[in-house]
Design a protein around this motif. Structure first.
Motif, mmCIF file in Angstrom:
data_model
loop_
_atom_site.group_PDB
_atom_site.id
_atom_site.type_symbol
_atom_site.label_atom_id
_atom_site.label_comp_id
_atom_site.label_asym_id
_atom_site.label_seq_id
_atom_site.Cartn_x
_atom_site.Cartn_y
_atom_site.Cartn_z
ATOM 1 N N CYS A 45 -45.935 27.420 5.555
ATOM 2 C CA CYS A 45 -46.770 26.639 4.631
ATOM 3 C C CYS A 45 -47.905 27.500 4.087
ATOM 4 O O CYS A 45 -48.197 27.480 2.885
ATOM 5 N N LEU A 101 -47.197 18.766 3.613
ATOM 6 C CA LEU A 101 -46.352 18.616 2.430
ATOM 7 C C LEU A 101 -47.189 18.147 1.240
ATOM 8 O O LEU A 101 -47.041 18.665 0.127
ATOM 9 N N VAL A 121 -47.663 20.106 -2.355
ATOM 10 C CA VAL A 121 -47.293 19.519 -3.648
ATOM 11 C C VAL A 121 -48.515 19.435 -4.560
ATOM 12 O O VAL A 121 -48.423 19.734 -5.759
ATOM 13 N N LEU A 147 -40.094 21.257 1.813
ATOM 14 C CA LEU A 147 -40.083 19.792 1.758
ATOM 15 C C LEU A 147 -38.906 19.194 2.523
ATOM 16 O O LEU A 147 -38.989 18.074 3.023
ATOM 17 N N ARG A 148 -37.826 19.937 2.632
ATOM 18 C CA ARG A 148 -36.651 19.446 3.375
ATOM 19 C C ARG A 148 -36.741 19.737 4.874
ATOM 20 O O ARG A 148 -35.911 19.275 5.647
ATOM 21 N N GLU A 166 -46.416 15.571 7.079
ATOM 22 C CA GLU A 166 -46.633 14.973 5.759
ATOM 23 C C GLU A 166 -47.905 15.473 5.103
ATOM 24 O O GLU A 166 -47.929 15.721 3.895
ATOM 25 N N TYR A 223 -40.592 16.402 -6.377
ATOM 26 C CA TYR A 223 -41.047 16.580 -5.007
ATOM 27 C C TYR A 223 -41.565 15.295 -4.372
ATOM 28 O O TYR A 223 -42.074 15.313 -3.262
#
Length: 179
Positions: A122, A156, A160, A146-147, A153, A178
């Motif tokens: 990340c 993520l 994004v 993302l997968r 979360e 996304y």
């Protein structure tokens, strides 16, 4: 991961000032379940406060090596004078031992969290986006992250949002893919 280290430590903090709750850390000893991190009382913490994860790892290694050297130097007690010196230095040695144990436990937990939630990946993606790496490369890497079910979360969301800020107006920009 510099700010990530601070964030992880702060999320483990209790309501009491400078206290860190390690009670959920697998295999933690009873005396390490809650520790104090205060730059005023802990020179290692003060010196490491603004370090990134790699720098902290190096500092911990140096701290442990220094402790090992000190531990070996106190084991040779051959005279009354040696015993007196050991007893005089024992409180400092015990404090140093506690400092080493505390920081090794904290860095061990940080390492577990970083690995468990793919925070290095990340962090790398954040850095790539901040320098406006190729949009198609970012789209591929962001899609892969993302997968990944181990990424939290909140991480993520941050990725994004950063994508939206860095790539708005770029050809092929579609943040809805996304969501």
């Amino acid at each position: 991961l510099r700010d990530g280290v601070k964030a992880v430590v702060s999320t483990q903090s209790t309501g009491e000032k400078n206290r860190v709750d390690l009670s959920e850390v697998p295999g933690i000893s009873k005396d390490m379940r809650e520790v104090t991190l205060s730059p005023e009382q802990d020179s290692f913490f003060a010196d490491s406060l603004n370090c990134d994860f790699g720098e902290i790892g190096i500092k911990i290694k140096d701290l442990v090596e220094k402790f090992q050297e000190q531990q070996h130097s106190t084991t040779a007690i051959n005279s009354i004078s040696d015993m007196k010196k050991f007893v005089d230095n024992y409180p400092q040695f015990k404090k140093f031992s506690g400092t080493v144990s505390k920081h090794v436990a904290i860095v061990g937990e940080l390492s577990r969290i970083v690995q468990e939630h793919n925070l290095m990946e990340c962090s790398e993606l954040e850095q790539l986006m901040s320098v406006q790496t190729s949009h198609s490369e970012i789209q591929q890497r962001l899609g892969a992250v993302l997968r990944n079910p181990s990424v939290r979360e909140i991480d993520l969301l941050r990725l994004v949002l950063l994508y939206c800020v860095c790539y708005e107006g770029t050809s092929g920009y579609n943040p809805r893919q996304y969501v």
